[in-house]
Design a protein around this motif. Structure first.
Motif, PDB file in Angstrom:
ATOM      1  N   ALA A   1     -14.880   1.929  -3.334  1.00  0.00           N
ATOM      2  CA  ALA A   1     -14.945   0.778  -4.246  1.00  0.00           C
ATOM      3  C   ALA A   1     -16.148   0.991  -5.148  1.00  0.00           C
ATOM      4  O   ALA A   1     -17.246   1.314  -4.682  1.00  0.00           O
ATOM      5  CB  ALA A   1     -15.090  -0.523  -3.479  1.00  0.00           C
TER       6      ALA A   1
ATOM      7  N   ALA B   1      -7.912   1.670  -1.280  1.00  0.00           N
ATOM      8  CA  ALA B   1      -9.038   2.362  -1.925  1.00  0.00           C
ATOM      9  C   ALA B   1      -9.861   3.195  -0.945  1.00  0.00           C
ATOM     10  O   ALA B   1     -10.218   2.732   0.129  1.00  0.00           O
ATOM     11  CB  ALA B   1      -9.925   1.335  -2.601  1.00  0.00           C
TER      12      ALA B   1
ATOM     13  N   VAL C   1      -8.214   7.338  -4.183  1.00  0.00           N
ATOM     14  CA  VAL C   1      -8.290   6.162  -5.052  1.00  0.00           C
ATOM     15  C   VAL C   1      -9.701   5.566  -5.086  1.00  0.00           C
ATOM     16  O   VAL C   1     -10.301   5.291  -4.043  1.00  0.00           O
ATOM     17  CB  VAL C   1      -7.298   5.070  -4.581  1.00  0.00           C
ATOM     18  CG1 VAL C   1      -7.504   3.776  -5.367  1.00  0.00           C
ATOM     19  CG2 VAL C   1      -5.869   5.566  -4.726  1.00  0.00           C
TER      20      VAL C   1
ATOM     21  N   LEU D   1     -11.502   2.271  -6.592  1.00  0.00           N
ATOM     22  CA  LEU D   1     -11.048   0.958  -7.058  1.00  0.00           C
ATOM     23  C   LEU D   1     -12.177   0.190  -7.731  1.00  0.00           C
ATOM     24  O   LEU D   1     -13.321   0.196  -7.252  1.00  0.00           O
ATOM     25  CB  LEU D   1     -10.553   0.152  -5.846  1.00  0.00           C
ATOM     26  CG  LEU D   1     -10.136  -1.299  -6.096  1.00  0.00           C
ATOM     27  CD1 LEU D   1      -8.838  -1.368  -6.908  1.00  0.00           C
ATOM     28  CD2 LEU D   1      -9.945  -2.037  -4.767  1.00  0.00           C
ATOM     29  N   SER D   2     -11.842  -0.447  -8.862  1.00  0.00           N
ATOM     30  CA  SER D   2     -12.824  -1.382  -9.413  1.00  0.00           C
ATOM     31  C   SER D   2     -12.095  -2.647  -9.844  1.00  0.00           C
ATOM     32  O   SER D   2     -10.999  -2.575 -10.392  1.00  0.00           O
ATOM     33  CB  SER D   2     -13.616  -0.737 -10.545  1.00  0.00           C
ATOM     34  OG  SER D   2     -12.987  -0.941 -11.775  1.00  0.00           O
ATOM     35  N   ILE D   3     -12.695  -3.799  -9.527  1.00  0.00           N
ATOM     36  CA  ILE D   3     -12.078  -5.094  -9.844  1.00  0.00           C
ATOM     37  C   ILE D   3     -13.145  -6.005 -10.445  1.00  0.00           C
ATOM     38  O   ILE D   3     -14.166  -6.250  -9.807  1.00  0.00           O
ATOM     39  CB  ILE D   3     -11.529  -5.779  -8.566  1.00  0.00           C
ATOM     40  CG1 ILE D   3     -10.453  -4.919  -7.917  1.00  0.00           C
ATOM     41  CG2 ILE D   3     -10.997  -7.175  -8.889  1.00  0.00           C
ATOM     42  CD1 ILE D   3      -9.837  -5.510  -6.670  1.00  0.00           C
TER      43      ILE D   3
ATOM     44  N   LEU E   1      -8.572   3.242 -10.151  1.00  0.00           N
ATOM     45  CA  LEU E   1      -7.650   2.120 -10.298  1.00  0.00           C
ATOM     46  C   LEU E   1      -8.487   0.924 -10.746  1.00  0.00           C
ATOM     47  O   LEU E   1      -9.295   0.416  -9.970  1.00  0.00           O
ATOM     48  CB  LEU E   1      -7.008   1.884  -8.938  1.00  0.00           C
ATOM     49  CG  LEU E   1      -5.622   1.308  -8.934  1.00  0.00           C
ATOM     50  CD1 LEU E   1      -4.898   1.739  -7.667  1.00  0.00           C
ATOM     51  CD2 LEU E   1      -5.689  -0.177  -9.017  1.00  0.00           C
TER      52      LEU E   1
ATOM     53  N   LEU F   1      -4.644  -3.406  -2.496  1.00  0.00           N
ATOM     54  CA  LEU F   1      -5.532  -2.525  -3.275  1.00  0.00           C
ATOM     55  C   LEU F   1      -6.803  -2.213  -2.476  1.00  0.00           C
ATOM     56  O   LEU F   1      -7.277  -1.086  -2.462  1.00  0.00           O
ATOM     57  CB  LEU F   1      -5.891  -3.176  -4.614  1.00  0.00           C
ATOM     58  CG  LEU F   1      -4.742  -3.354  -5.613  1.00  0.00           C
ATOM     59  CD1 LEU F   1      -5.246  -4.001  -6.905  1.00  0.00           C
ATOM     60  CD2 LEU F   1      -4.097  -1.998  -5.937  1.00  0.00           C
ATOM     61  N   TYR F   2      -7.357  -3.245  -1.842  1.00  0.00           N
ATOM     62  CA  TYR F   2      -8.550  -3.019  -1.009  1.00  0.00           C
ATOM     63  C   TYR F   2      -8.245  -2.033   0.121  1.00  0.00           C
ATOM     64  O   TYR F   2      -9.044  -1.171   0.464  1.00  0.00           O
ATOM     65  CB  TYR F   2      -9.044  -4.340  -0.413  1.00  0.00           C
ATOM     66  CG  TYR F   2      -9.807  -5.242  -1.376  1.00  0.00           C
ATOM     67  CD1 TYR F   2     -10.765  -4.724  -2.239  1.00  0.00           C
ATOM     68  CD2 TYR F   2      -9.589  -6.623  -1.385  1.00  0.00           C
ATOM     69  CE1 TYR F   2     -11.473  -5.555  -3.100  1.00  0.00           C
ATOM     70  CE2 TYR F   2     -10.300  -7.465  -2.248  1.00  0.00           C
ATOM     71  CZ  TYR F   2     -11.229  -6.922  -3.103  1.00  0.00           C
ATOM     72  OH  TYR F   2     -11.941  -7.737  -3.936  1.00  0.00           O
TER      73      TYR F   2
ATOM     74  N   GLU G   1       0.845  -1.205   0.000  1.00  0.00           N
ATOM     75  CA  GLU G   1       0.000   0.000   0.000  1.00  0.00           C
ATOM     76  C   GLU G   1       0.880   1.254   0.000  1.00  0.00           C
ATOM     77  O   GLU G   1       0.630   2.210  -0.742  1.00  0.00           O
ATOM     78  CB  GLU G   1      -0.925   0.007   1.219  1.00  0.00           C
ATOM     79  CG  GLU G   1      -1.898   1.172   1.184  1.00  0.00           C
ATOM     80  CD  GLU G   1      -2.510   1.497   2.533  1.00  0.00           C
ATOM     81  OE1 GLU G   1      -2.197   0.814   3.518  1.00  0.00           O
ATOM     82  OE2 GLU G   1      -3.299   2.456   2.584  1.00  0.00           O
TER      83      GLU G   1
ATOM     84  N   TYR H   1       2.276   1.892  -3.401  1.00  0.00           N
ATOM     85  CA  TYR H   1       1.252   2.408  -4.334  1.00  0.00           C
ATOM     86  C   TYR H   1       0.950   3.872  -4.050  1.00  0.00           C
ATOM     87  O   TYR H   1       0.826   4.696  -4.946  1.00  0.00           O
ATOM     88  CB  TYR H   1      -0.056   1.616  -4.229  1.00  0.00           C
ATOM     89  CG  TYR H   1       0.033   0.140  -4.568  1.00  0.00           C
ATOM     90  CD1 TYR H   1       1.049  -0.351  -5.374  1.00  0.00           C
ATOM     91  CD2 TYR H   1      -0.929  -0.749  -4.091  1.00  0.00           C
ATOM     92  CE1 TYR H   1       1.128  -1.705  -5.677  1.00  0.00           C
ATOM     93  CE2 TYR H   1      -0.867  -2.096  -4.398  1.00  0.00           C
ATOM     94  CZ  TYR H   1       0.170  -2.568  -5.184  1.00  0.00           C
ATOM     95  OH  TYR H   1       0.229  -3.892  -5.481  1.00  0.00           O
TER      96      TYR H   1
END
Ligand code: GDG
Length: 738
Positions: free
Chosen positions: A364, A361, A266, A268-270, A303, A357-358, A254, A257
Motif C-alpha cells: 500500500a 495489494a 499489486v 495500491l493507492s487510495i 492500482l 483491493l486491500y 480478489e 482481479y
C-alpha cells in the motif's frame, strides 16, 4: 437527563437527489461508525449539513423528518453559503493553510463573513436542542468558531472539539488575517483534541503567541476557565475491515482481479483527489521504479483509486488534469499488450470491492505530503488477515507517529520512494509478517471505539479539573468559620507568601521592603506560642533575613531551595543540590536582557530569574514568549523546569518548590489549623501540598487555583490576618460581627 450532541459539517448520511426524489443512505465513514453508538443512543443527536442544497420549505421539512428518525438534525445551507463557507473559507482558505499549501489559499473577506454566519447557524441549531448541562462534541475545521459561540450561550455546557486535519505551525496560521478569532473560537471548548502531539504543540504555541495564554502540560488558563489540550490518534473499526477482508465476496472479487491482472504484483493507492495527498509525486516515483529497476516492467501494477472531490475548486481541476496527463504518459511509455503499469480509477468503489483491493495489494502506497491521520493506512493493515503485505507510509501523515513498522518515507524524495517500492516488493515474507503483526496489534487496540471512549473520558476529566480549580470567594461566613477554627486550634501553621500577598508588587523588587504595619502584624502573630509563622518566598535568603530576620518567623527562600527555622541556620532542602547548569543558561538570559530594555536577570543560589515588570509590556510579551519556548527546549529531558510567576520566568530544579518545602512544616508540626496564602503560580505548589481542610487562599484576580478560596489583594490579606489577632473569645461561626 444530560444528552450528547455531535456536530460536524456533514451528517453521517448521504442525502442525494435522484429522479425519484431524495434518497437517504447511511455513510460508511470512520467517524460515523465510531460515534454511531453515541448519537443513536436515547435522546442524543448528530447535527450537520445534509450535503446538498435543499431550499423548498416542504422539502426541508421532509428531510428533517427523515433524519430525525435516525437521531440526526439538519442544518440547511443556501447555495451562496455552500459557495462561500464550504468551497470558499473552509476548502480554499483553511484546508490549504492547515496543510501547508499557503500558495493555494485565498483570503476573501466575504468568505470569512459566510464562515462566521454559518458557524452561527450551527450554533442556533445546537442551542435549539441543547440543555445547559449537555455534552457537545464539535468536529473539524469547518466549525472552528462554534465552541466559543456555544460557550457564550451555554457557559456550563461540556464542550469537546476535535480537529481531523493537521494544526500547522504558528508561522502558517499567522498568515491568516483571522488567525486570532479562529484560535479564540476553538478555546471555547473544555477539551481540544488533535491526532498527534505535534499538532497539539503547534496549537499551544499559536494560543500563546496569538492570545498570550500560557499552558502547563496542555492545560490553558483563559481568564474564565481552564482548557485541556491533548492528542487522540483516531482509529478505525478494525473488526469490520478484518471481517470484510475474510468475506467470501471479497475473496471472489480478489480472484477476478488477479486473473485480470495476470498475477502481476499489486501496489495500491487510495485517496480523495487532493493536492495534500502527493498523488503526482507518487506517480513519478512509480515511473522512476520502472526506470531504475526494469525487472519490474511487466511484473508490477500500480492500482490507483482517486475519489472525485471538490472539483468546483480550481486547484482540484488542475490537479486532476496533471494526474490524467502523468498516467497517460507513463502508461503510453511502458505498457505492453498484456500489461498496464497504472490501473487508474477516478471514482469510488463499494465497500466490499474496497476490501478486495486491500486483500489483493502486496504494497500500500500512502504518501501524502500532509495528512491529519490517514485512515487508509490503518484499513490496509486491518485487512491483511494473512499478515502479508507492506505499508509504505509518508512520515508527514499523522498515522506515521504510530505505525513505526511501515517503510516511512519523505514523499517529496522521489528517489527514496522508488527505492522503498523496490524494497517492499522484495521484502521477505517473514519480515512482512513481523512488521504487520506489530502494526495490527496497535491498530486493533486503538480502534475507533477506544478513540471515542478516550476522548469522552478525557472530556469528563477536563470538566472535573475545572471544578477542582474553581475557587470560592472568602466571604464573611467562611471568614467567621476560619476565625473560629483558628481560635480552637492548639497549634496553627500560617504559610505566607511575601510579594503580591503580604506586600504589593513594586517595579523594582528591592523596593518591596516591609512597612511598619506589616512588621507589627507579623510580630504579633508570631508572638503567640500556638502560632508558627512561615514566610515563603521566591526571594533570596539575604533579602528575607535583612527585612524580617529579627522576627520570630520561619523562612522558605528561593521557592523552596533554602529553609530556616526562627533563630536557626539556613539549610538546603536537599543535600548535594547542583547549580552548574546556571553556566549554560546565564548567557542565553543575558542575550534576551540586552534586547529588552527594562528586563533583568536575577541570579539566586539555585535558580535564575528573568524579570520583565519594568520592560515595555508589548515587547516584554514577545520576548518572554520567545524566551519561554527557548528555556522549555533547554530544560526538556533535564531535572530543571521553567516556572511562570508574576512578571517573571524562573528556571530551577523540578523537585524543589514551595509545596515540597511547606510540607516539611506540616509533617513536623501536625497543626490543627493551617492557613496558606499566595498570589502566583509558584504558590499553587503550596496549595497542592496542603491537607483538604487547610484554608488555602489565592490572592488576586486569577479565578482558578488549587486554593479553596480567593481574596482580592494585599489589603484583604492584611485585614484577614489582623482579624485573627482581634478574636480572643472563642466564638461560633454564626457570630460574624462579634
Ligand atoms: C480527514 C483527514 C483523517 C476512500 N476511497 C473509497 C473509500 N474511501 C474511504 C477510506 C477511508 C476514507 O475514505 C478516507 O479517510 P482518510 O483518513 O484518508 O481521509 P478523510 O476522511 O478525507 O479526512 C484525515 C480523517 O479525517 C479522520 O480524522 O485521517 O487525515 O484529512 O475510510 O476507506 N471508501 C469506499 N470506496 C472508496 O472508493 N467505500
Amino acid at each position: 437527563m444530560s444528552r450528547t450532541i455531535i456536530i460536524s459539517n456533514r451528517l453521517p448520511t448521504k442525502v442525494q437527489r435522484s429522479s425519484e426524489g431524495l434518497t437517504f443512505q447511511p455513510s460508511e465513514g470512520g467517524l460515523a461508525t465510531g460515534l454511531g453508538s453515541i448519537y443513536r443512543a436515547e435522546g442524543n443527536v448528530w447535527v450537520g449539513w445534509p450535503g446538498l442544497s435543499v431550499e423548498e420549505p416542504a422539502e426541508q421539512a421532509h428531510v428533517t423528518e427523515q433524519l430525525k428518525a435516525d437521531s440526526m438534525a439538519p442544518v440547511f445551507l443556501t447555495d451562496a453559503e455552500i459557495r462561500d463557507f464550504y468551497e470558499g473559507f473552509s476548502n480554499s482558505t483553511l484546508w490549504p493553510t492547515f496543510h501547508y499549501f499557503t500558495q493555494y489559499a485565498t483570503y476573501e473577506p466575504e468568505h470569512w463573513e459566510a464562515y462566521v454566519t454559518v458557524n452561527k447557524k450551527f450554533c442556533q441549531a445546537v442551542l435549539a436542542l441543547a440543555g445547559p448541562d449537555d455534552t457537545i462534541w464539535v468536529h473539524d475545521y469547518q466549525l472552528l468558531l462554534l465552541p466559543e459561540m456555544l460557550r457564550r450561550e451555554r457557559p456550563d455546557a461540556t464542550i469537546g472539539f476535535f480537529l481531523h486535519i493537521p494544526f500547522p505551525s504558528y508561522e502558517l496560521i499567522r498568515v491568516l488575517p483571522w488567525a486570532t478569532e479562529l484560535v479564540q473560537g476553538m478555546i471555547g471548548a473544555d477539551l481540544i483534541g488533535f491526532h498527534t502531539y505535534g499538532y497539539m504543540r503547534h496549537f499551544l504555541s499559536a494560543v500563546s503567541h496569538l492570545l498570550g495564554l500560557p499552558n502547563h502540560n496542555g492545560l490553558i488558563e483563559t481568564p474564565s476557565r481552564t482548557v485541556l489540550v491533548d492528542a487522540f490518534p483516531m482509529g478505525i473499526d478494525y473488526q469490520r475491515y478484518a471481517e470484510a477482508a475474510a468475506s467470501e465476496a471479497a475473496q471472489a472479487h480478489e480472484q477476478t482481479y488477479r486473473q485480470a491482472l495476470h498475477d502481476a504484483r499489486v501496489v495500491l493507492s487510495i485517496d480523495r483527489l487532493d493536492y495534500s495527498k502527493g498523488i503526482a509525486q507518487r506517480l513519478r516515483a512509480f515511473e522512476l521504479l520502472l526506470q531504475r529497476h526494469p525487472e519490474w516492467v511487466g511484473r508490477v501494477s500500480l492500482l490507483m483509486v482517486v475519489v472525485p472531490s471538490r472539483d468546483q475548486v480550481a486547484q482540484y481541476a488542475a490537479l486532476k488534469e496533471e494526474i490524467d496527463e502523468l498516467v497517460g504518459r507513463i502508461n503510453a511509455q511502458y505498457r505492453t499488450i498484456s500489461w498496464t503499469p497504472i490501473q487508474y480509477f477516478y471514482r469510488s468503489f463499494p465497500f466490499d470491492e474496497l476490501a478486495a483491493l486491500y486483500r489483493l495489494a502486496d504494497v500500500a502506497l500512502v504518501t501524502p505530503v500532509r495528512d491529519g491521520m490517514n485512515l487508509v493506512a490503518k484499513e490496509f493493515i486491518a485487512s491483511k488477515i494473512n499478515q502479508r503485505g507492506v505499508l509504505i507510509l509518508s512520515e508527514r501523515a499523522g498515522a506515521a507517529q504510530e505505525l513505526n513498522e511501515a517503510l516511512l518515507i519523505n514523499p517529496t524524495d522521489t528517489g527514496q520512494l522508488a527505492e522503498a517500492l523496490h524494497e517492499a516488493l522484495l521484502m521477505p515474507e517473514e519480515e512482512q509478517r513481523t512488521r504487520m503483526t506489530a502494526m495490527q496489534a496497535l491498530v486493533q487496540q486503538y480502534d475507533v471505539f477506544a478513540w471515542t471512549k478516550l476522548f469522552m473520558d478525557r472530556l469528563s476529566y477536563a470538566k472535573i479539573k475545572q471544578l477542582t480549580l474553581a475557587t470560592d470567594v472568602l466571604d464573611a461566613e467562611v471568614q467567621a468559620q476560619l476565625r473560629h477554627d483558628y481560635q480552637v486550634a492548639d497549634q496553627r501553621l500560617l504559610l505566607l507568601d511575601y510579594d503580591g500577598t503580604l506586600v504589593p508588587f513594586q517595579a523594582n523588587p528591592q523596593h518591596a521592603q516591609p512597612d511598619p504595619e506589616l512588621l507589627t502584624l507579623l510580630a504579633q502573630l508570631a508572638s503567640d506560642a500556638r502560632n508558627r509563622v512561615v514566610v515563603i518566598s521566591g526571594r533570596d535568603r539575604a533579602s528575607l533575613e535583612s527585612w524580617l530576620g529579627h522576627l520570630p518567623v520561619d523562612f522558605i527562600a528561593e521557592h523552596g531551595v533554602w529553609l530556616r527555622r526562627a533563630g536557626g541556620e539556613w539549610h538546603l532542602i536537599q543535600e548535594g543540590l547542583r547549580a552548574e547548569w546556571k553556566r549554560d543558561f546565564l548567557p542565553i538570559l543575558d542575550q534576551y536582557v540586552s534586547r529588552t530594555p527594562g528586563a533583568f536577570v536575577e541570579e539566586k543560589s539555585h535558580s535564575l530569574v528573568w524579570h520583565y515588570r519594568r520592560a515595555d509590556p508589548g515587547l516584554a510579551d514577545v520576548r518572554t514568549r520567545d524566551l519561554l519556548s527557548h528555556l522549555s527546549f533547554m530544560t526538556s529531558n533535564t531535572d530543571l523546569q521553567v516556572l511562570e510567576g508574576n512578571k517573571i520566568l524562573e528556571v530551577k530544579h523540578v523537585a524543589i518548590n514551595k509545596g515540597s518545602a511547606a510540607a516539611q512544616w506540616l509533617g513536623a508540626e501536625h497543626p490543627g489549623f493551617v492557613l496558606a496564602l499566595g498570589d502566583d503560580r509558584t504558590d499553587e505548589d503550596t496549595f497542592g501540598a496542603m491537607p483538604p481542610e487547610a484554608y488555602t487562599i489565592k490572592v488576586g484576580p486569577m479565578p482558578r487555583s488549587l486554593a479553596r478560596f480567593a481574596v482580592t489583594d494585599v489589603t484583604d490579606v492584611r485585614k484577614l490576618l489582623g482579624s485573627l489577632l482581634q478574636t480572643e473569645v472563642v466564638s461560633q461561626p454564626t457570630a460574624i460581627n462579634a
